[in-house]
Design a protein around this motif. Structure first.
Motif, PDB file in Angstrom:
ATOM      1  N   ASN A 180      56.921  -6.113 -12.807  1.00  0.00           N
ATOM      2  CA  ASN A 180      55.849  -6.066 -13.799  1.00  0.00           C
ATOM      3  C   ASN A 180      56.415  -6.420 -15.171  1.00  0.00           C
ATOM      4  OD1 ASN A 180      53.312  -5.118 -12.495  1.00  0.00           O
ATOM      5  ND2 ASN A 180      54.639  -3.446 -11.852  1.00  0.00           N
ATOM      6  N   GLY A 194      55.579  -8.524 -18.814  1.00  0.00           N
ATOM      7  CA  GLY A 194      54.664  -9.224 -19.703  1.00  0.00           C
ATOM      8  C   GLY A 194      55.403  -9.697 -20.937  1.00  0.00           C
ATOM      9  N   ILE A 214      55.452 -18.162 -19.992  1.00  0.00           N
ATOM     10  CA  ILE A 214      54.604 -17.976 -18.817  1.00  0.00           C
ATOM     11  C   ILE A 214      54.545 -19.255 -17.995  1.00  0.00           C
ATOM     12  CG2 ILE A 214      52.205 -17.633 -18.085  1.00  0.00           C
ATOM     13  CD1 ILE A 214      51.952 -15.664 -20.428  1.00  0.00           C
ATOM     14  N   THR A 229      57.666 -17.999 -13.495  1.00  0.00           N
ATOM     15  CA  THR A 229      56.624 -17.323 -12.719  1.00  0.00           C
ATOM     16  C   THR A 229      56.789 -15.801 -12.707  1.00  0.00           C
ATOM     17  OG1 THR A 229      57.918 -17.598 -10.681  1.00  0.00           O
ATOM     18  CG2 THR A 229      56.307 -19.311 -11.204  1.00  0.00           C
ATOM     19  N   ALA A 248      53.962 -12.064 -15.938  1.00  0.00           N
ATOM     20  CA  ALA A 248      52.621 -11.869 -15.388  1.00  0.00           C
ATOM     21  C   ALA A 248      51.503 -12.268 -16.344  1.00  0.00           C
ATOM     22  CB  ALA A 248      52.442 -10.412 -14.975  1.00  0.00           C
ATOM     23  N   GLY A 249      51.764 -12.269 -17.640  1.00  0.00           N
ATOM     24  CA  GLY A 249      50.732 -12.611 -18.617  1.00  0.00           C
ATOM     25  C   GLY A 249      51.252 -12.365 -20.017  1.00  0.00           C
ATOM     26  N   THR A 252      47.901 -22.187 -17.617  1.00  0.00           N
ATOM     27  CA  THR A 252      48.330 -21.198 -16.624  1.00  0.00           C
ATOM     28  C   THR A 252      47.118 -20.496 -16.032  1.00  0.00           C
ATOM     29  OG1 THR A 252      49.662 -19.193 -16.274  1.00  0.00           O
ATOM     30  CG2 THR A 252      48.560 -19.391 -18.397  1.00  0.00           C
ATOM     31  N   LYS A 253      47.295 -19.950 -14.832  1.00  0.00           N
ATOM     32  CA  LYS A 253      46.272 -19.115 -14.204  1.00  0.00           C
ATOM     33  C   LYS A 253      46.469 -17.634 -14.538  1.00  0.00           C
ATOM     34  CE  LYS A 253      45.530 -22.118 -10.182  1.00  0.00           C
ATOM     35  NZ  LYS A 253      45.602 -22.213  -8.694  1.00  0.00           N
ATOM     36  N   ARG A 254      47.569 -17.317 -15.193  1.00  0.00           N
ATOM     37  CA  ARG A 254      47.854 -15.917 -15.495  1.00  0.00           C
ATOM     38  C   ARG A 254      47.113 -15.465 -16.754  1.00  0.00           C
ATOM     39  NH1 ARG A 254      54.063 -16.928 -14.681  1.00  0.00           N
ATOM     40  NH2 ARG A 254      53.254 -19.024 -14.314  1.00  0.00           N
ATOM     41  N   PRO A 255      46.844 -14.181 -16.879  1.00  0.00           N
ATOM     42  CA  PRO A 255      46.033 -13.665 -17.991  1.00  0.00           C
ATOM     43  C   PRO A 255      46.685 -13.932 -19.338  1.00  0.00           C
ATOM     44  CG  PRO A 255      46.280 -12.010 -16.261  1.00  0.00           C
ATOM     45  CD  PRO A 255      47.235 -13.104 -15.939  1.00  0.00           C
ATOM     46  N   GLY A 315      42.795 -18.600 -15.820  1.00  0.00           N
ATOM     47  CA  GLY A 315      42.622 -17.236 -15.321  1.00  0.00           C
ATOM     48  C   GLY A 315      41.882 -16.389 -16.343  1.00  0.00           C
ATOM     49  N   ILE A 370      47.055  -5.803 -16.969  1.00  0.00           N
ATOM     50  CA  ILE A 370      47.740  -6.806 -16.139  1.00  0.00           C
ATOM     51  C   ILE A 370      48.978  -6.251 -15.436  1.00  0.00           C
ATOM     52  CG2 ILE A 370      46.886  -8.626 -17.657  1.00  0.00           C
ATOM     53  CD1 ILE A 370      49.913  -9.074 -18.426  1.00  0.00           C
TER      54      ILE A 370
END
Length: 382
Positions: free
Chosen positions: A225, A227, A242, A246, A249-250, A267-270, A296, A358
């Protein structure tokens, strides 16, 4: 983003004229459910030459690590220097001609936990990386990093040498800023910053190194986890990191303009945008472009009454000197109209809410609709 001599000198010249500068100016302890301890670490990448450092010089970083300690496990608080001696002297000397009293920066103090119950059970905490603005020391965000850590996170702030005004190392050596002014130079520096973040993450995966970061034996890193957030160019660093790695996470951009290929890559991450009053997609083309690349969860916040400097510790330093409400208009234009404690509270609750979402799966109404508790914050999701 480097604060001009006019800004800082105006603040502390006011302190001198009003005779409000105390021998020690203590910043309040963070208000989260955790106390904190702070350590520093020098980290050298022997596989990478520093592009700003000349021939055969490895890239070397300075880190500050803010670790949470449950309040029930903290027996006592103590005060520590806000920044080390040479860094404090650097800022004092840089603005001495404007009437800043010698020792001003050395007088600021942070409050940390000084006694921990060793018998308490170990726990893993998510990691949040912080990247400062161009020209700024990571230490000018110490109160912000500490308050985010008080939410139950290990916050690691990075000094990126040669684009910070000064980086001080444990052996007493320092690196001063190089000239990084053009968009091309800034984009190149951004690439190096993202590499710094990846190197840090690689090192965190080494158990002996990870253990060396933490004074609290009951505190462990949760590498699943991670960020990232940053101010100004640090916000662009968040997005670039980001896109490049990978494991992140956001992230959050606090009031920064975006640069580089990460804008188009997306990106697809928050990702969360937080801007001062008047900074949003309608006024910043880089925000519009980056927003289109986010595929995302995404949200934009605009903080009414805030300015670019609101997202640093400077409003809190002003408050610690007793100068809130007594600053020249030119300084208010750079620091905003929101008092330091209120700035820090807004950063605390909204940055905390994002990372709770997130990294821990905890939803918050703050990220869904306007809050009557924070009328300064305007929400947009389109």
């Amino acid at each position: 983003m480097l604060f001009s001599t006019v800004l800082l000198s105006s603040i502390f010249l006011s302190a001198k004229l009003t005779s409000t500068l105390a021998l020690e100016a203590h910043l309040p302890p963070p208000k989260g459910p955790y106390s904190t301890i702070i350590t520093t670490k020098n980290l050298t990448d022997t596989t990478r030459l520093d592009p700003f450092g000349g021939t055969n010089i490895s890239r070397s970083l300075m880190l500050s690590i803010y670790s949470p300690v449950p309040l029930s496990q903290c027996s006592n608080l103590t005060s520590i220097q806000y920044m080390p001696e040479k860094t404090a002297d650097f800022y004092d000397q840089a603005y001495a001609s404007f009437g800043i009293p010698t020792g001003t920066f050395g007088n600021f103090k942070l409050q940390i936990c000084s006694q921990i119950h060793r018998y308490s059970p170990s726990r893993q905490y998510p990691i949040i990386i912080f990247s400062p603005g161009l020209g700024n020391s990571r230490l000018l965000y110490g109160a912000i990093a500490q308050t985010i850590a008080s939410n139950g996170y290990i916050v690691i702030s990075i000094d990126h040498p040669y684009d910070a005004s000064i980086v001080e190392f444990p052996d007493g050596s320092v690196i001063l800023a190089a000239e990084i002014d053009t968009d091309e130079q800034i984009t190149s520096a951004l690439t190096v910053r993202a590499q710094d973040v990846t190197f840090l993450l690689n090192q965190l995966g080494i158990p002996l190194f990870a253990k060396s970061l933490l004074l609290n034996p009951n505190c462990q890193l949760n590498l699943n986890n991670v960020g990232i957030f940053g101010h100004s160019l640090g916000g662009a660093t968040a997005l670039a990191s980001i896109v490049n790695d990978t494991r992140v996470a956001g992230g959050i951009n606090l009031d920064g303009t975006f640069f580089g290929p990460a804008i188009q890559a997306g990106t697809k991450r928050p990702f969360l945008f937080v801007g001062h009053e008047g900074k949003n997609q309608s006024t910043d083309a880089s925000w519009r472009a980056a927003w289109r690349g986010l595929r995302g969860w995404k949200l934009e916040l605009e903080v009414l009454g805030a300015q670019h400097g609101s997202f640093t510790d400077l409003p809190m330093l002003v408050d610690a000197l007793g100068l809130t409400g007594h600053l020249p208009d030119a300084v208010v234009e750079l620091l905003g109209r929101i008092a330091g404690p209120r700035c820090l509270e807004i950063i605390h609750v909204y940055v905390g809410a994002f990372f709770n979402k997130i990294l821990q799966g905890k939803s918050s109404v703050l990220l869904g609709k306007p809050s009557p508790s924070y009328p300064e914050v305007v929400i947009s999701d389109s």
